[in-house]
Design a protein around this motif. Structure first.
Motif, PDB file in Angstrom:
ATOM      1  N   TYR A   1      55.322  46.571   2.164  1.00 34.09           N
ATOM      2  CA  TYR A   1      53.870  46.784   2.145  1.00 34.09           C
ATOM      3  C   TYR A   1      53.295  46.410   0.775  1.00 34.09           C
TER       4      TYR A   1
ATOM      5  N   SER B   1      54.713  49.044  -5.883  1.00 28.01           N
ATOM      6  CA  SER B   1      55.574  49.882  -5.035  1.00 28.01           C
ATOM      7  C   SER B   1      56.503  50.782  -5.839  1.00 28.01           C
TER       8      SER B   1
ATOM      9  N   GLY C   1      52.162  40.543   7.558  1.00 32.10           N
ATOM     10  CA  GLY C   1      52.035  41.617   8.540  1.00 32.10           C
ATOM     11  C   GLY C   1      53.088  41.582   9.630  1.00 32.10           C
TER      12      GLY C   1
ATOM     13  N   THR D   1      56.495  42.660   8.180  1.00 32.79           N
ATOM     14  CA  THR D   1      56.512  44.094   7.873  1.00 32.79           C
ATOM     15  C   THR D   1      56.531  44.924   9.146  1.00 32.79           C
TER      16      THR D   1
ATOM     17  N   GLY E   1      48.565  50.249   6.815  1.00 32.09           N
ATOM     18  CA  GLY E   1      49.451  51.300   6.317  1.00 32.09           C
ATOM     19  C   GLY E   1      49.558  52.463   7.287  1.00 32.09           C
TER      20      GLY E   1
ATOM     21  N   ILE F   1      52.876  54.914   0.921  1.00 32.76           N
ATOM     22  CA  ILE F   1      51.828  53.905   1.075  1.00 32.76           C
ATOM     23  C   ILE F   1      50.579  54.323   0.297  1.00 32.76           C
TER      24      ILE F   1
ATOM     25  N   LEU G   1      51.836  51.614  10.179  1.00 32.04           N
ATOM     26  CA  LEU G   1      53.257  51.724   9.850  1.00 32.04           C
ATOM     27  C   LEU G   1      53.735  53.171   9.953  1.00 32.04           C
TER      28      LEU G   1
ATOM     29  N   THR H   1      56.623  57.870   4.325  1.00 36.35           N
ATOM     30  CA  THR H   1      55.962  56.562   4.410  1.00 36.35           C
ATOM     31  C   THR H   1      54.480  56.696   4.112  1.00 36.35           C
TER      32      THR H   1
ATOM     33  N   THR I   1      59.510  47.435  10.254  1.00 36.63           N
ATOM     34  CA  THR I   1      59.222  48.835  10.575  1.00 36.63           C
ATOM     35  C   THR I   1      59.717  49.186  11.975  1.00 36.63           C
TER      36      THR I   1
ATOM     37  N   ASP J   1      43.803  46.688   5.122  1.00 38.61           N
ATOM     38  CA  ASP J   1      45.010  47.110   4.386  1.00 38.61           C
ATOM     39  C   ASP J   1      45.354  48.568   4.674  1.00 38.61           C
TER      40      ASP J   1
ATOM     41  N   ARG K   1      49.372  39.068   4.114  1.00 38.35           N
ATOM     42  CA  ARG K   1      50.037  40.358   3.921  1.00 38.35           C
ATOM     43  C   ARG K   1      51.469  40.377   4.460  1.00 38.35           C
TER      44      ARG K   1
END
Length: 197
Positions: free
Chosen positions: A69, A142, A20, A23, A96, A126, A99, A122, A27, A92, A18
């Motif tokens: 994401y 997205s 992660g 991301t 989200g 998401i 974040l 956000t 963020t 997942d 992902r």
């Protein structure tokens, strides 16, 4: 003990798939930027002839996070994940939510209104990305969220100072309608993502 180790390895594999760490870093960086510059406003013209406005920078900060994401969701092999016994879809959704929480934390350190608007957008973005993942090709999941936010901001405000109920990206930080959109989209997106494809 073996089960815990297997779950730990599966989680590390999921986080790498992902993106992660990248991301999260993005963020956090944007949360710091928001805390430092969230009071900054940018002049946004209207694309439909309504009134343009000075809008908070926080309106635009969610966009790269939502895209990152979505890219993370698009990276792994769907067939492999559909056969996995690990709760990757729950991870997942939880990621989200994390974040969103990072942006909410910026409300403590910086301009509260901009941070709340950013966190709300956000969450909605998401949720919409998760929902789009159920129906669209993974390469473009997205786009609906990014498009809605940009159209909402660029559509401006009505001549009478009111904002359309569909235009959650520009509603005030305490708007019940805006938060209802965010909660609803996140909930519907989570359900769509966790149900079988």
């Amino acid at each position: 003990m073996r089960g815990i180790l297997d779950t730990g390895r599966a989680f590390i594999w999921w986080a790498k798939c992902r993106g992660g760490l990248a991301t999260d870093a993005l963020t956090l960086l944007l949360s710091v930027l928001l805390a430092l510059t969230g009071g900054v406003r940018v002049q946004v013209p209207s694309i439909i002839g309504a009134i343009g406005a000075d809008e908070p920078l926080g309106f635009f900060i969610p966009l790269p996070v939502i895209v990152a994401y979505g890219i993370g969701l698009a990276r792994p092999d769907r067939l492999t994940e559909s056969r996995s016994a690990r709760p990757v879809r729950i991870w997942d959704v939880a990621f989200g939510v994390l974040l969103v929480v990072l942006f909410l934390a910026a409300a403590v350190a910086g301009p509260r209104d901009a941070s709340l608007i950013c966190a709300r957008s956000t969450a909605a973005g998401i949720g919409l990305t998760l929902l789009a993942g159920r129906f669209l090709a993974v390469a473009v999941i997205s786009l609906p969220a990014v498009g809605w936010i940009l159209i909402g901001v660029l559509a401006g405000r009505t001549n009478y100072g009111g904002d359309a109920a569909w235009n959650w990206p520009i509603l005030g930080p305490s708007s019940g309608i805006g938060w209802a959109w965010a909660a609803g989209l996140l909930a519907v997106g989570a359900v769509a993502h966790m149900t079988s494809r």
